[in-house]
Enzyme design. Structure first.
Site, PDB file in Angstrom:
ATOM      1  N   GLY A 146       0.891  -1.122  -0.068  1.00 38.28           N
ATOM      2  CA  GLY A 146       0.106   0.016  -0.036  1.00 38.28           C
ATOM      3  C   GLY A 146       0.832   1.358   0.150  1.00 38.28           C
ATOM      4  O   GLY A 146       0.301   2.168   0.356  1.00 38.28           O
TER       5      GLY A 146
ATOM      6  N   LYS B 268       5.760  19.615  -5.324  1.00 35.84           N
ATOM      7  CA  LYS B 268       6.101  20.010  -4.129  1.00 35.84           C
ATOM      8  C   LYS B 268       7.348  20.968  -4.120  1.00 35.84           C
ATOM      9  O   LYS B 268       7.556  22.067  -3.644  1.00 35.84           O
ATOM     10  CB  LYS B 268       6.377  19.002  -3.271  1.00 35.84           C
ATOM     11  CG  LYS B 268       5.105  17.867  -3.192  1.00 35.84           C
ATOM     12  CD  LYS B 268       5.362  16.634  -2.223  1.00 35.84           C
ATOM     13  CE  LYS B 268       4.052  15.697  -2.226  1.00 35.84           C
ATOM     14  NZ  LYS B 268       4.433  14.507  -1.661  1.00 35.84           N
TER      15      LYS B 268
END
Length: 443
Positions: free
Chosen positions: A190, A208
């Protein structure tokens, strides 16, 4: 306790982060009220999955399937956008601003690409757009750059700002496995999406880095001018050789003030193993900021996840609540610098960036190859810092006719290195594409 009524919030999207925001606000509401000076209530949630949303928020909160119902509600003061992406999110954010509502968002992609338009719209309307959660999850790096380091001329910022790629690189180093195998494991656990392109190709980190660059140097957001390179071509051998030379490989977002303007780049980077940022492992994030007055500061923590990101969203909600009634001229500017004082410093083209390099060449194991390669580097004016040659049996087994040649260089421009690599690659004794990784001392 303040007699002011609670600030009313509309939440667009209640997935992983949105549910975390709701949960943390509920759990810590007393503490948050003491800090904000009044309550902060999520009164309406918009989500396409209405029943799932209702199961999360219970009966006390209105749930709608249409985000525009939130924007049209005159009683809502702040809209929290957690939908993501460039499409409908942009439309909704601009509509919320036009309706005179403050906006809190975690959407780095939206702001990196369309931030100039969005911040200008907010400025004209006298509302705030807060985006702490857009960079490095729960780490308050936006507030540090906008406020905490405001006395400084920022010299450079370098960050591990994508947890997926940092997890993959950490696993490759720990287990000696190649990229493809570790990516599959990251997806199973995950840490990586089913389609991990934005992460592994460096795009997420570049979004970012673009925002941090604007905040550090007072320039418009310019994602389209960022140099972006991911980790897909890295091999376990490169991580092993880097370790033997005293370095770790990290995917860094780097923005730096230089004589010709501002560098803005994302790529795998050799970092000395003794640096704190080189020892940031797993899915953690870290950002190093170098200021002229403060020196080096490091910000470390969880860069993603439901509650870490919710922490940053709620910090923005508190900030907006405190300043809700303030004169817009007295608020902290969106990109740290006053809008009329933004700089037109250019983003330096990658060919002009100066750095040092790690080169790995798979070459024929025969006399004269090293001299040939170093001769071409010398003719290009590139000096060598270190050379490592692996014995043939380490590369192809006993009796192999190939060997790996690893070279660390001193500083040169990217353009000069490109020309030298073209000449090296043309040698008949160079048997595979040359691996080139940039090196930063971060000192």
């Amino acid at each position: 306790m303040s007699s002011l009524p609670p600030i009313r919030v509309g939440l667009l999207g209640i997935g992983t982060v949105g549910s975390g925001v709701f949960r943390v606000l509920q759990r810590n509401q007393q503490e948050i009220r003491r800090r904000a000076g009044r309550g902060i209530d999520i009164v309406t949630v918009a989500d396409l999955h209405v029943e799932r949303a209702r199961a999360i928020v219970g009966d006390g909160v209105q749930v709608v399937g249409d985000a525009r119902a939130v924007i049209a509600d005159p009683s809502i003061d702040i809209v929290v956008e957690l939908i993501g992406g460039y499409g409908i999110a942009k439309t909704l954010v601009l509509e919320a601003i036009a309706a005179g509502k403050h906006v809190v968002t975690a959407n780095k992609a939206l702001l990196a690409v369309h931030g100039t338009e969005i911040f200008a719209a907010a400025q004209a309307k006298g509302v705030m757009v807060a985006f702490e959660a857009a960079v490095a999850g729960g780490i308050p790096i936006i507030k540090a750059l906008r406020e905490g380091l405001t006395a400084n001329q920022i010299q450079w910022v370098a960050g591990i700002i994508n947890g997926t790629t940092n997890f993959i690189l950490s696993e490759m180093r720990d287990k000696g496995l190649d990229f493809d195998l570790v990516l599959k494991e990251a997806q199973r656990l995950g840490y990586a999406e089913a389609d991990p392109t934005f992460d592994i190709e460096g795009i997420d980190a570049a979004h970012k880095a673009t925002l941090m660059s604007a905040l550090a140097f007072g320039i418009p957001v310019q994602f389209d001018k960022a140099y972006v390179e991911g980790i897909t071509r890295l091999q376990a051998a490169d991580i092993r050789y880097a370790e033997q030379l005293g370095y770790r490989i990290k995917l860094l977002g780097i923005t730096k003030r230089v004589a010709g303007g501002v560098e803005l780049r994302v790529h795998p980077t050799l970092v000395p193993a003794r640096r704190l940022i080189a020892n940031v492992e797993g899915a953690m994030n870290a950002v190093v900021v170098q200021g002229d007055a403060v020196g080096t500061t490091l910000y470390y923590g969880k860069g993603a996840g439901s509650e870490p990101t919710a922490s940053a969203v709620i910090a923005d909600l508190v900030d907006v609540t405190r300043l809700h009634t303030a004169d817009p001229q007295h608020r902290v500017p969106h990109l740290a610098f006053q809008p009329h004082a933004m700089s037109d410093l250019r983003i330096v083209p990658m060919a002009q960036v100066v750095t040092s390099y790690y080169l790995r060449l798979r070459v024929a194991d025969q006399p004269g190859v090293l001299a040939e390669v170093t001769g071409l580097l010398a003719r290009a004016g590139i000096s060598i810092d270190a050379v490592l040659q692996r014995e043939a049996d380490e590369v192809g087994g006993e009796g192999s006719t190939q060997t790996d040649l690893i070279i660390l260089t001193h500083d040169t421009t990217e353009g000069t290195m490109n020309e030298a690599l073209d000449a090296i690659q043309a040698l008949p004794t160079v048997l595979a594409p040359v691996v080139r990784i940039r090196k930063e001392e971060l000192a």
